[in-house]
Write an enzyme that holds these catalytic residues in place. Sequence first.
Site, short mmCIF file in Angstrom:
data_model
loop_
_atom_site.label_atom_id
_atom_site.label_comp_id
_atom_site.label_asym_id
_atom_site.label_seq_id
_atom_site.Cartn_x
_atom_site.Cartn_y
_atom_site.Cartn_z
N HIS A 129 -3.49 -0.99 -1.34
CA HIS A 129 -2.99 -0.34 -2.55
C HIS A 129 -2.84 -1.32 -3.72
O HIS A 129 -2.63 -0.90 -4.86
CB HIS A 129 -1.66 0.34 -2.27
CG HIS A 129 -1.50 1.64 -3.00
ND1 HIS A 129 -2.05 1.88 -4.24
CD2 HIS A 129 -0.86 2.79 -2.66
CE1 HIS A 129 -1.74 3.10 -4.64
NE2 HIS A 129 -1.02 3.68 -3.69
N ARG A 130 -2.95 -2.62 -3.47
CA ARG A 130 -2.97 -3.57 -4.57
C ARG A 130 -4.28 -3.48 -5.34
O ARG A 130 -4.33 -3.76 -6.55
CB ARG A 130 -2.81 -5.01 -4.05
CG ARG A 130 -1.50 -5.31 -3.35
CD ARG A 130 -1.53 -6.72 -2.76
NE ARG A 130 -2.62 -6.88 -1.80
CZ ARG A 130 -2.92 -8.03 -1.18
NH1 ARG A 130 -2.20 -9.12 -1.46
NH2 ARG A 130 -3.92 -8.10 -0.32
#
Length: 473
Positions: free
Chosen positions: A444-445
């Site tokens: 999700h980064r």
Amino acid sequence: MIKVFKLPDLGEGLTESEIVAWLVAPGDEVTLNQHIADVETAKAVVELPSPFAGVVSVLHQPAGVVVHVGEPIVSFDIGGGAEPTSTAPTDTTAGAAAPAEQREANLVGYGPAVERGGHPQRRARAGGAESVPAPATSTTAAPVPAVTPAAVSTDQPAVAPVPVPLAERPRSTPPVRALARDLGIDLTTVTGTGKDGLITRDDVRAHITESVPTPAVHGEPVSPTAVPPTAAPATSRGDDVRETRSPIKSLRKLTAAAMVQSAFTAPHVTEFLTIDVTPTVELLDSLRTDRQFEGAGIGILTVVAKALCLAVGRTPSVNTRWDEPAGEIVQFHHVNLGIAAATPRGLLVPNIVDADRLDLRGLAAALAELTTAARSGTTTPAALSGGTITITNIGVFGIDAGTPILNPGEAAILAMGAIRSRPWEYRGEVALRKVLTLSLSFDHRLVDGEQGSRFLADIGTILADPARVLTMV
């Protein structure tokens, strides 16, 4: 003259390796680059070539031992006298010649420069070979203390180590030795039926069946006595074996460290999509009867791989890497497609380089080659690095869906489940259709929810209606 060969750096920043098997013994004469041992890194079993031509003097480590890079493993007697201890150029104004050119040894194809006397010279290096004077008096050796690469000098005498006595060496191939090691079989107890006494896989299996079988390990039957030499004794009551302990090393050790790092470094998000893939199944059926694709071996994994490569072009953020030290996001403009493979050694993730440039036939051929190498234990360390995104096919185990952990350094991994016949809404009615569930985990980064969802939806669209590819490229 005695040359000491230390375990070299086999690449990928690995600091230790296990000596799987010695193919030479003290007293054997070897040639330059002759295959002298099988060494297992945390990623693959590789053949270790001899850096010298000469006679094996001492094996410093027995098979089955994990050795750190830079530790002595074998000594050679290459004949001749002592070498000069200094390699500094002499004063050419006095008429002395400069020393012969030297080259550093590498793992394969050492290619040493030859000096005037015709003997190879090599620069001392960590994990490489080093020259020490031969013992002048006694053949009885004293134990040698552990040394680091920096602690040894070529101009200091070295104490010869104690030779390690070895049994007669069984003849076999690396895949057979890997199978025997996984099953805890001592190859010295196996009779080879191959050419010139070569031990085959069938010989290993036949040896196992001589004992009472127990449940299979990695698909191979194991006898109660087939416990690896390094394993601790089993605690038992009567004939009921309660537990067996074995050391954590090699591939299992690396896999565990990588998965822990990935799970606790990258914030994982997993999404699921269940789709009707009947059109894709029908497409595969038609390709199998098409003479143009006869023998191509195109299967569902091939189509999913192609669909993923096409979807990457529409959502490039899934094909990236988070470079923490540099503070940068690395965007890959190629797809090195990793394929998670279950092998007798454990989980491997070799990759297909530039998979996005291959058509269906090319992908099928690459997948077949990758699978064959993984199963036979011949996957090279180079094939296990450089991946940018991965597919894991858990459907072959009858599993519908899962939450795969990212391969370290990658932004996404796609798991494909089993294809099942299920009641499904089709053209306003309920029909029996071929249904597949896809699971996508992403970092999700690097990948937002909207991007991950669009990427997964694109793959699903292609599999549900292959003709829709025309609207996406």
